[in-house]
Design an enzyme around this catalytic site. Structure first.
Site, PDB file in Angstrom:
ATOM      1  N   GLY A 169       0.858  -1.409  -0.063  1.00  0.00           N
ATOM      2  CA  GLY A 169       0.074  -0.060  -0.009  1.00  0.00           C
ATOM      3  C   GLY A 169       0.858   1.059   0.038  1.00  0.00           C
ATOM      4  O   GLY A 169       2.233   1.325  -0.261  1.00  0.00           O
TER       5      GLY A 169
ATOM      6  N   LYS B  74      -1.332   5.097   6.814  1.00  0.00           N
ATOM      7  CA  LYS B  74      -0.987   3.944   5.848  1.00  0.00           C
ATOM      8  C   LYS B  74      -2.049   3.447   5.110  1.00  0.00           C
ATOM      9  O   LYS B  74      -2.962   2.749   6.044  1.00  0.00           O
ATOM     10  CB  LYS B  74      -0.124   2.885   6.210  1.00  0.00           C
ATOM     11  CG  LYS B  74       0.384   1.743   5.590  1.00  0.00           C
ATOM     12  CD  LYS B  74       1.355   0.702   6.095  1.00  0.00           C
ATOM     13  CE  LYS B  74       0.962  -0.035   7.151  1.00  0.00           C
ATOM     14  NZ  LYS B  74       1.877  -0.938   7.878  1.00  0.00           N
TER      15      LYS B  74
ATOM     16  N   ASP C 227      10.289  -7.755   7.980  1.00  0.00           N
ATOM     17  CA  ASP C 227      10.149  -7.092   6.847  1.00  0.00           C
ATOM     18  C   ASP C 227      10.672  -5.491   6.921  1.00  0.00           C
ATOM     19  O   ASP C 227      10.412  -4.576   6.645  1.00  0.00           O
ATOM     20  CB  ASP C 227       8.710  -6.645   6.787  1.00  0.00           C
ATOM     21  CG  ASP C 227       8.265  -6.236   5.078  1.00  0.00           C
ATOM     22  OD1 ASP C 227       9.389  -6.316   4.287  1.00  0.00           O
ATOM     23  OD2 ASP C 227       7.223  -5.623   5.001  1.00  0.00           O
TER      24      ASP C 227
END
Length: 458
Positions: free
Chosen positions: A172, A188, A285
């Site tokens: 996104g 976000k 991540d």
């Protein structure tokens, strides 16, 4: 016995104790009243005239002395007892009412102070827009999370315009949001839909409620609008590291020392996850787009949608996820996921800071598309190392410091996870290279650029 029970029992005990003497005094009077009736009847009978009038003689020895009590006196005693009992009962009720009112006021004031404390801890502005928010206490009971209106987020981001984009990736976009002059935030927006998006949102919310650290982003709230999922964070004025390095500015705002400060901040955040969380947490991540920068270029880790507890070593137990170029080799081949997986990704970020290149460059020749593969031989060659440094920071650092940073990066991206250092060791290696005013321990006495040799000197 607790206080409320004691308050109820004590007045009843006092009431009972006060009535006992009155009851005791009244009991013998019933017997005497019967005697008084007979005496009164005897007195009312006519005295025969033939009997001579004589003075009443006192009772002889051994005769009982009968006391005459009238009904009027007995009624007065009962009336006094009832008045006293009613007064005591009214006093008890009044006392209990006052106690209940005071207790309710105390609880109300305490709840008001707690609400203000939570709002202050979250750093939310008490502007008029905040009255549209609802608070939701999560199951972990770590604190409230705000539910934002979608229309409010849409207005704050100018309908999610491209001019407000701070960073973007496969999951996104991240937007800067302005609610008013004092309340700024980061939003976000997750473009993916379905159970995967819901799982990521739930995972991130749960982790960020539990994790509180200066180098980990603060979650202010979230929004669910149909199939769209949005997360709201504290404001980060300088966007993401990815945008700073690979955006229009091409890293021009990032000096050598600022880049090292960012590396130290990220290492501190990872150290907290690996060493101080129980159980340890693997971010899973770590990448430049998930490293956000505030107005002072202090770095904070974001995007905990993939975070898991450490020690997972089975491909079947968790879906393989991550970003190409940052994922550790053992995770791809064997599904082994440990804190050393984050160390590998950190090494890739450190190389980005050093070289100004993306981890994967699909437009480059095949042999140099992977930054790690292409850079490894040159990182260990002191004669070639200065030539691969980002031109923006070239000739601005001490050569000895450059060698040390390159050595740390090489260790972090080792193919074998056992050869990689712990993030704590990485942190301790980098702190001495960062000036004290930026959070390190380096004393800067003169500009570092003069200490960097010119290419002709190498």
């Amino acid at each position: 016995m607790n206080l409320p029970v004691l308050v109820l029992v004590l007045p009843m005990w006092l009431l009972t104790a006060s009535l006992i003497p009155l009851i005791v005094d009244a009991r013998p009077e019933r017997t005497l009243s019967t005697i008084s009736v007979h005496v009164r009847v005897a007195e009312e009978e006519p005295i025969p005239s033939q009997f001579p009038t004589e003075k009443a003689q006192p009772p002889g020895p051994g005769m009982p002395n009968v006391r005459v009590v009238h009904h009027q006196d007995l009624n007065k005693r009962i009336l006094v007892a009832l008045i006293i009992a009613s007064s005591l009962l009214a006093g008890v009720l009044l006392f209990l009412s006052c106690f209940w009112i005071c207790r309710q006021r105390k609880l109300k004031n305490s709840n008001g102070r707690s609400t203000k404390t939570m709002e202050a801890a979250k750093g939310l502005s008490l502007s008029p827009i905040m009255v549209r928010f609802n608070s939701l206490r999560m199951a972990s009971r770590k604190g409230p999370v705000t539910i934002f209106d979608y229309q409010l987020l849409e207005a704050a981001t100018n309908k999610f315009s491209e001019s407000n984009v701070l960073s973007e990736d496969d999951s996104g976009h991240v937007y800067k949001a302005r609610f008013d002059e004092k309340f700024l935030a980061v939003v976000k927006k997750l473009d993916c839909v379905g159970s995967d998006a819901e799982r990521k949102v739930d995972n991130e919310v749960n982790w960020l409620i539990k994790i509180q650290h200066q180098n980990i982003i603060k979650l202010l709230g979230y929004c669910i609008h149909g199939k769209t999922r949005l997360l709201v964070y504290e404001t980060m004025q300088n966007g993401s590291l990815d945008t700073q390095l690979h955006g229009p500015a091409r890293g021009s705002a990032l000096t050598w020392h600022l880049r090292l400060k960012i590396a130290v901040d990220v290492a501190r955040g990872l150290e907290y996850l690996h060493e101080h969380c129980n159980p340890p947490v693997v971010h899973r991540d770590v990448k430049s787009s998930n490293i956000l920068l505030d107005s002072n270029f202090s770095a904070k880790l974001s995007n905990f949608g993939l975070a898991v507890t450490s020690g997972i070593e089975n491909k079947d137990s968790i879906e393989l996820s991550g970003t190409q170029g940052y994922v550790a080799p053992e995770y791809i081949s064997d599904g082994r996921l440990t804190d050393k997986s984050d160390v590998y990704a950190f090494g890739v970020v450190l190389l980005e800071l050093l070289m100004g290149r993306k981890p994967i460059d699909n437009e480059a020749p095949a042999e140099s598309q992977s930054m790690v593969t292409w850079a490894m031989p040159q990182l260990t060659d002191r004669s070639k190392l200065p030539n691969i440094v980002d031109p923006v920071i070239k000739n601005t650092m001490d050569l000895k410091h450059l060698y040390q940073v390159a050595a740390v990066a090489v260790l972090c991206v080792q193919p074998e996870s056992s050869y990689r250092p712990l993030i704590t060791d990485v942190l301790h290696s980098l702190i001495p290279l960062v000036p004290m005013e930026l959070g390190g321990s380096l004393r800067v006495s003169e500009p570092a650029s003069s200490a960097f040799p010119q290419p002709s000197d190498i």
